[in-house]
Scaffold this motif. Structure first.
Motif, PDB file in Angstrom:
ATOM      1  N   THR A 121       0.584  -1.594   0.123  1.00 35.00           N
ATOM      2  CA  THR A 121      -0.358  -0.372  -0.151  1.00 35.00           C
ATOM      3  C   THR A 121       0.936   1.213   0.458  1.00 35.00           C
ATOM      4  OG1 THR A 121      -1.735   0.816   1.042  1.00 35.00           O
ATOM      5  CG2 THR A 121      -0.564   0.098   2.532  1.00 35.00           C
ATOM      6  N   TRP A 179     -15.758   1.753   8.270  1.00 35.53           N
ATOM      7  CA  TRP A 179     -13.761   2.722   8.196  1.00 35.53           C
ATOM      8  C   TRP A 179     -12.910   1.560   8.445  1.00 35.53           C
ATOM      9  CZ3 TRP A 179      -9.715   2.541  11.729  1.00 35.53           C
ATOM     10  CH2 TRP A 179      -8.756   3.530  11.289  1.00 35.53           C
ATOM     11  N   ILE A 236     -15.490  10.594   9.628  1.00 35.79           N
ATOM     12  CA  ILE A 236     -14.422  10.614   8.946  1.00 35.79           C
ATOM     13  C   ILE A 236     -13.258  12.150   8.313  1.00 35.79           C
ATOM     14  CG2 ILE A 236     -11.612   9.033   8.114  1.00 35.79           C
ATOM     15  CD1 ILE A 236     -12.792   7.693  10.788  1.00 35.79           C
ATOM     16  N   LYS A 256      -9.556   6.241  -5.690  1.00 35.85           N
ATOM     17  CA  LYS A 256      -9.206   7.080  -4.965  1.00 35.85           C
ATOM     18  C   LYS A 256      -8.831   7.831  -5.431  1.00 35.85           C
ATOM     19  CE  LYS A 256      -7.827   5.198  -0.293  1.00 35.85           C
ATOM     20  NZ  LYS A 256      -8.343   4.275  -0.516  1.00 35.85           N
ATOM     21  N   GLN A 288      -8.643  -0.039   7.241  1.00 35.19           N
ATOM     22  CA  GLN A 288      -7.025  -0.083   5.887  1.00 35.19           C
ATOM     23  C   GLN A 288      -7.050  -1.730   6.667  1.00 35.19           C
ATOM     24  OE1 GLN A 288      -5.412   2.685   9.979  1.00 35.19           O
ATOM     25  NE2 GLN A 288      -5.467   3.884   8.048  1.00 35.19           N
ATOM     26  N   THR A 289      -5.773  -0.751   4.828  1.00 38.57           N
ATOM     27  CA  THR A 289      -5.021  -2.314   5.355  1.00 38.57           C
ATOM     28  C   THR A 289      -4.484  -2.939   5.863  1.00 38.57           C
ATOM     29  OG1 THR A 289      -4.768  -0.899   2.415  1.00 38.57           O
ATOM     30  CG2 THR A 289      -2.947  -2.918   3.766  1.00 38.57           C
ATOM     31  N   ASP A 331      -5.954   9.469   9.610  1.00 37.54           N
ATOM     32  CA  ASP A 331      -6.593   9.809   9.407  1.00 37.54           C
ATOM     33  C   ASP A 331      -7.286  11.009  10.774  1.00 37.54           C
ATOM     34  OD1 ASP A 331      -7.613   8.548   6.712  1.00 37.54           O
ATOM     35  OD2 ASP A 331      -8.617   6.829   7.774  1.00 37.54           O
ATOM     36  N   VAL A 342      -6.962  -4.410  -0.067  1.00 31.58           N
ATOM     37  CA  VAL A 342      -7.637  -5.654   0.962  1.00 31.58           C
ATOM     38  C   VAL A 342      -9.073  -5.650   1.196  1.00 31.58           C
ATOM     39  CG1 VAL A 342      -7.574  -3.678   2.506  1.00 31.58           C
ATOM     40  CG2 VAL A 342      -7.063  -5.498   3.130  1.00 31.58           C
ATOM     41  N   THR A 343      -9.778  -5.199   0.889  1.00 25.35           N
ATOM     42  CA  THR A 343     -11.065  -5.127   0.530  1.00 25.35           C
ATOM     43  C   THR A 343     -11.536  -6.430   0.081  1.00 25.35           C
ATOM     44  OG1 THR A 343     -11.544  -2.958   0.291  1.00 25.35           O
ATOM     45  CG2 THR A 343     -13.671  -4.557   0.669  1.00 25.35           C
ATOM     46  N   ARG A 398      -7.613  12.010   5.320  1.00 20.42           N
ATOM     47  CA  ARG A 398      -6.357  11.635   5.749  1.00 20.42           C
ATOM     48  C   ARG A 398      -5.313  12.892   5.919  1.00 20.42           C
ATOM     49  NH1 ARG A 398      -4.367   6.156   6.384  1.00 20.42           N
ATOM     50  NH2 ARG A 398      -2.642   7.195   5.982  1.00 20.42           N
ATOM     51  N   VAL A 405     -17.159   1.350   1.598  1.00 16.81           N
ATOM     52  CA  VAL A 405     -15.874   1.692   2.242  1.00 16.81           C
ATOM     53  C   VAL A 405     -14.570   2.118   1.283  1.00 16.81           C
ATOM     54  CG1 VAL A 405     -15.063  -0.503   1.325  1.00 16.81           C
ATOM     55  CG2 VAL A 405     -13.405  -0.285   2.903  1.00 16.81           C
ATOM     56  N   GLY A 406     -13.287   3.037   1.691  1.00 18.19           N
ATOM     57  CA  GLY A 406     -12.762   3.120   1.130  1.00 18.19           C
ATOM     58  C   GLY A 406     -12.563   5.077   0.808  1.00 18.19           C
ATOM     59  N   GLU A 407     -13.036   5.150   1.550  1.00 18.91           N
ATOM     60  CA  GLU A 407     -12.801   7.082   1.762  1.00 18.91           C
ATOM     61  C   GLU A 407     -14.588   7.414   2.382  1.00 18.91           C
ATOM     62  OE1 GLU A 407     -13.240   9.342  -2.183  1.00 18.91           O
ATOM     63  OE2 GLU A 407     -13.988   7.025  -3.201  1.00 18.91           O
ATOM     64  N   PRO A 408     -14.471   8.142   2.853  1.00 23.04           N
ATOM     65  CA  PRO A 408     -15.820   9.455   3.441  1.00 23.04           C
ATOM     66  C   PRO A 408     -16.285   9.470   2.514  1.00 23.04           C
ATOM     67  CG  PRO A 408     -13.386  10.948   3.871  1.00 23.04           C
ATOM     68  CD  PRO A 408     -12.869   9.876   3.153  1.00 23.04           C
TER      69      PRO A 408
HETATM   70  C1  WT7 Z   1      -7.592   4.988   4.159  1.00 22.55           C
HETATM   71  C2  WT7 Z   1      -7.417   3.226   4.117  1.00 22.55           C
HETATM   72  C3  WT7 Z   1     -10.430  -0.368   4.222  1.00 22.55           C
HETATM   73  C4  WT7 Z   1      -9.945  -1.353   2.345  1.00 22.55           C
HETATM   74  C5  WT7 Z   1     -10.483  -0.148   1.368  1.00 22.55           C
HETATM   75  C6  WT7 Z   1      -8.804   0.891   1.709  1.00 22.55           C
HETATM   76  C7  WT7 Z   1      -9.694   6.212   3.941  1.00 22.55           C
HETATM   77  C8  WT7 Z   1     -11.547   3.432   4.718  1.00 22.55           C
HETATM   78  C9  WT7 Z   1     -13.316   4.709   5.206  1.00 22.55           C
HETATM   79  C10 WT7 Z   1     -14.490   5.065   5.053  1.00 22.55           C
HETATM   80  C11 WT7 Z   1     -13.074   7.342   5.528  1.00 22.55           C
HETATM   81  C12 WT7 Z   1     -12.204   5.787   4.996  1.00 22.55           C
HETATM   82  C13 WT7 Z   1      -9.438   6.124   5.604  1.00 22.55           C
HETATM   83  C14 WT7 Z   1      -8.468   5.212   5.790  1.00 22.55           C
HETATM   84  N1  WT7 Z   1     -11.028   4.732   4.441  1.00 22.55           N
HETATM   85  N2  WT7 Z   1     -12.934   3.340   4.703  1.00 22.55           N
HETATM   86  N3  WT7 Z   1     -15.592   4.269   5.173  1.00 22.55           N
HETATM   87  N4  WT7 Z   1     -14.872   6.577   5.468  1.00 22.55           N
HETATM   88  N5  WT7 Z   1     -12.656   7.164   5.263  1.00 22.55           N
HETATM   89  O1  WT7 Z   1      -8.087   0.627   2.144  1.00 22.55           O
HETATM   90  O2  WT7 Z   1      -6.169   1.361   0.848  1.00 22.55           O
HETATM   91  O3  WT7 Z   1      -5.657   1.110   3.377  1.00 22.55           O
HETATM   92  O4  WT7 Z   1      -7.071   3.185   2.563  1.00 22.55           O
HETATM   93  O5  WT7 Z   1      -8.867   4.159   3.207  1.00 22.55           O
HETATM   94  O6  WT7 Z   1      -8.250   7.286   5.180  1.00 22.55           O
HETATM   95  O7  WT7 Z   1      -7.482   5.415   6.418  1.00 22.55           O
HETATM   96  P1  WT7 Z   1      -6.696   1.450   2.369  1.00 22.55           P
END
Ligand code: WT7
Length: 652
Positions: free
Chosen positions: A270, A419, A518, A615, A421-422, A506, A316-317, A521, A392-395
């Protein structure tokens, strides 16, 4: 990162609350907030006892001597225990009715389908595990998987974990150069790939990229190739062999190895703040437990569900919620190879209708694309099989959340914004769909056992509604164990920022009800006149304007204010860019949030630069906003022409 202790300013003010439907709660694994609170308190009071009780859900060959050995920042979970994740995902179901249940249901982009029952999947996994052994792959060896989203990818993962080989899945959209770095960093002994895969109607030539990569990877001895597209590929004598030929040479008997709970399960790369990707290492027992439990809790999985997580397994998802979590729960998991708009923008809804998907898990970026493509596409399909939606993945901006709930879920289906992360391996903060009242844009509360908190840079608690840094106070079973080959970077990145806690990177705030919001970042946070603003909140405000489809906001150096706000905006299909609209949007943000958040500049664009995982690449936009050029690494960019177009506007 800034060393300032000023809090991140949070300006999103969302008031809507949606309690879970009573019928949903009545049948849910976790039925009420009282039940959630009981679990949370139990975990808080006696964490190790709690985790030991949860671990009863897993099949262990040998039980642990000790639940947790914590030598900060290193954790070992279920010390002395042995298990096998492939056994938990397959063998365990063979003595039950699930033996003949569909485990994987795959649909290729051109439209063909393949289904595997648990029994069939077990057989394929055993055979490929025997192939790996025959190729000399042994316990502890690393194997790179560079494949399209086809069943053989899941089979290869389960075959590796069956014999204790550590897999490193490299997303099929990465270049040969990126593959070289990842193979060499992990010292992979074998590579599994395919001739190609399909994406938006064209073939992605994977084997050609592997050929290029393997010129520079001294540790690779063998390469197994799945025939997927049937296109012409070169097979190097002594190194390359066809999957379908190899599996004919072995038997289907391959008992799962009894592996130590801390045996390395997989490495997944990542991006960090530096150029070199981080090889996140996950181990066996703790990861398995959390993938299993969170799938059951958050998706409320039942035996009759048809579950679809749209993620690619390159992320990772896909590891946790296409393969390991659903299969360890005995679910039917759908895999779809291709693009959401091929051959038409209704492809996902057609899949939901035809396979009667009941649980659907996707990303905000996809949801915003669906909004942009128009409601007529989902409306054309019968989506009544759906009972739960996840993101999942971002806000997720509240407008996209509401659209998802109303247009896809018809107001009937709980929406879980998850919410994680990897690095965390599984979901950390999320509603429990039968228990938690949801608020659009909030991931709500930490799952039981997750000691999430919000602190200042100095590790001080932050009052309600003030922004701060999201941390996890206690070790948890599925936490990353280290960065492969760089333990110092592991210490620095995750435990070196704020004393004594895991630092997620975050920004977040917690409202008076204890709900987490959230903010993105912390390196995406803008500091305007000493006030920090979460970029996501300004984006949400922009997207709430009817003319806006998608927005990305970045900071730009500003002599007076420290940073100015620069917004890149994609308009709804029917709207034309104009200076008047720019003024309207600036005024709209000022009204939604306050004059502080009014963008200094807005640039219209028909697309935003995105990574292949979807992203928005804010780093590129920051460079563009600051200097009008992009110099840094663009290897993960999905479509370079977007940058060219944005740059061309600069020169106008
Ligand atoms: C980052 C992790 C988790 C698997 C996909 C991404 C952001 C992830 C959310 C959420 C707001 C989120 C964060 C985190 N993020 N899910 N539901 N609401 N932000 O994995 O590539 O490791 O990214 O994704 O900023 O730190 P990743």
């Amino acid at each position: 990162m800034s060393t300032s202790t000023t809090n991140i300013e949070s300006v999103l003010n969302e008031q809507r609350v949606f309690p879970p439907p009573a019928e949903f709660s009545a049948r849910a694994h976790i039925k009420s907030m009282e039940e959630y609170e009981r679990l949370r308190e139990e975990a808080e009071r006696e964490p190790e006892k709690f985790w030991a009780r949860m671990a009863e859900e897993i099949h262990w060959f040998r039980r642990w001597d000790k639940v947790l050995d914590w030598q900060p920042p290193h954790a070992r979970w279920f010390v002395g225990a042995t298990t096998n994740i492939s056994y938990n995902c397959l063998d365990r179901h063979l003595s039950t009715e699930r033996r003949t249940k569909t485990a994987l249901l795959w649909e290729g982009e051109p439209g063909e389908t393949r289904a595997f029952t648990y029994e069939e999947l077990h057989r394929e996994v055993c055979r490929f595990a025997n192939v790996l052994k025959k190729l000399g792959v042994a316990r502890g060896d690393r194997v790179a998987l560079y494949m399209p989203l086809i069943p053989e990818l899941a089979i290869a993962m389960l075959a590796c974990s069956r014999i204790g080989a550590t897999h490193s899945v490299v997303f099929g959209g990465f270049s040969a150069a990126a593959l070289v770095d990842r193979i060499n960093d992990a010292g992979c002994r074998a590579v599994v790939t395919a001739d190609g895969g399909y994406r938006r109607g064209t073939e992605v030539k994977l084997k050609a990229a592997v050929d290029e990569a393997l010129r520079e990877t001294p540790t690779v001895e063998s390469c197994v190739v799945v025939r997927r597209t049937g296109s012409q590929v070169e097979m190097k004598e002594g190194r390359d062999q066809w999957w379908h030929e190899l599996v004919e040479t072995v038997g289907a008997d391959c008992p799962a190895e009894e592996l130590d709970s801390e045996h390395p399960l997989f490495i997944l790369y990542t991006s960090g703040t530096t150029g070199k990707p981080k090889g996140i290492l996950h181990t066996t027992g703790g990861y398995l437990l959390w993938a299993h439990l969170t799938t059951k809790w958050v998706f409320d999985l039942k035996d009759e569900d048809v579950y679809w997580c749209t993620a690619d397994i390159g992320w990772v998802t896909g590891h946790s919620y296409v393969v390991y979590g659903p299969l360890s729960n005995g679910a039917t998991s759908i895999m779809y190879e291709g693009a959401p708009n091929h051959p038409a923008p209704d492809r996902f809804w057609s899949i939901v209708e035809r396979h009667k998907v009941s649980i659907f898990y996707t990303a905000p970026t996809a949801i915003r694309a669906f909004i942009k493509w128009g409601d007529e596409h989902p409306r054309r399909h019968d989506l009544s099989s759906l009972r739960l939606l996840g993101t999942v993945g971002e806000p997720i901006n509240p407008e996209a959340w509401m659209w998802y709930r109303e247009v896809i879920g018809k107001g009937r289906c709980p929406v879980v914004d998850t919410w994680w992360q990897t690095e965390t391996g599984g979901i950390m903060i999320s509603p429990l769909p039968g228990a938690t009242p949801t608020k659009p844009g909030s991931a709500t509360k930490p799952l039981p056992g997750v000691a999430a908190d919000i602190l200042t840079r100095d590790g001080e608690p932050v009052a309600a509604n003030l922004g701060g840094f999201l941390v996890i106070r206690r070790p948890f079973p599925s936490m990353l164990r280290t960065i492969w080959g760089d333990d110092e970077r592991y210490r620095q990145t995750y435990f070196g920022e704020i004393e004594g806690v895991y630092f997620a990177g975050d920004g977040a705030r917690r409202d008076r009800d204890g709900y987490f919001w959230i903010m993105g970042r912390v390196d995406d946070v803008i500091n305007v006149s000493g006030h920090r603003l979460g970029t996501m909140e300004i984006e949400s405000a922009l997207v709430s304007h009817p003319a806006v489809a998608e927005a990305a906001v970045v900071g730009r150096p500003d002599e007076l204010k420290g940073q100015g706000i620069f917004a890149f905006v994609t308009l709804e299909g029917t709207r034309e860019p104009s200076d008047e609209l720019k003024e309207q949007l600036r005024g709209h943000v000022a009204r939604e949030i306050g004059a502080l958040a009014r963008p200094d500049e807005i640039r219209f664009s028909d697309a935003l630069p995105k990574t292949r995982s979807g992203k928005i690449m804010r780093r590129l936009l920051r460079e563009l906003a600051a200097s009008g050029a992009v110099k840094g690494d663009v290897t993960t960019l999905e479509d370079f022409s977007v940058i060219e177009k944005l740059r061309a506007q600069e020169e106008e």
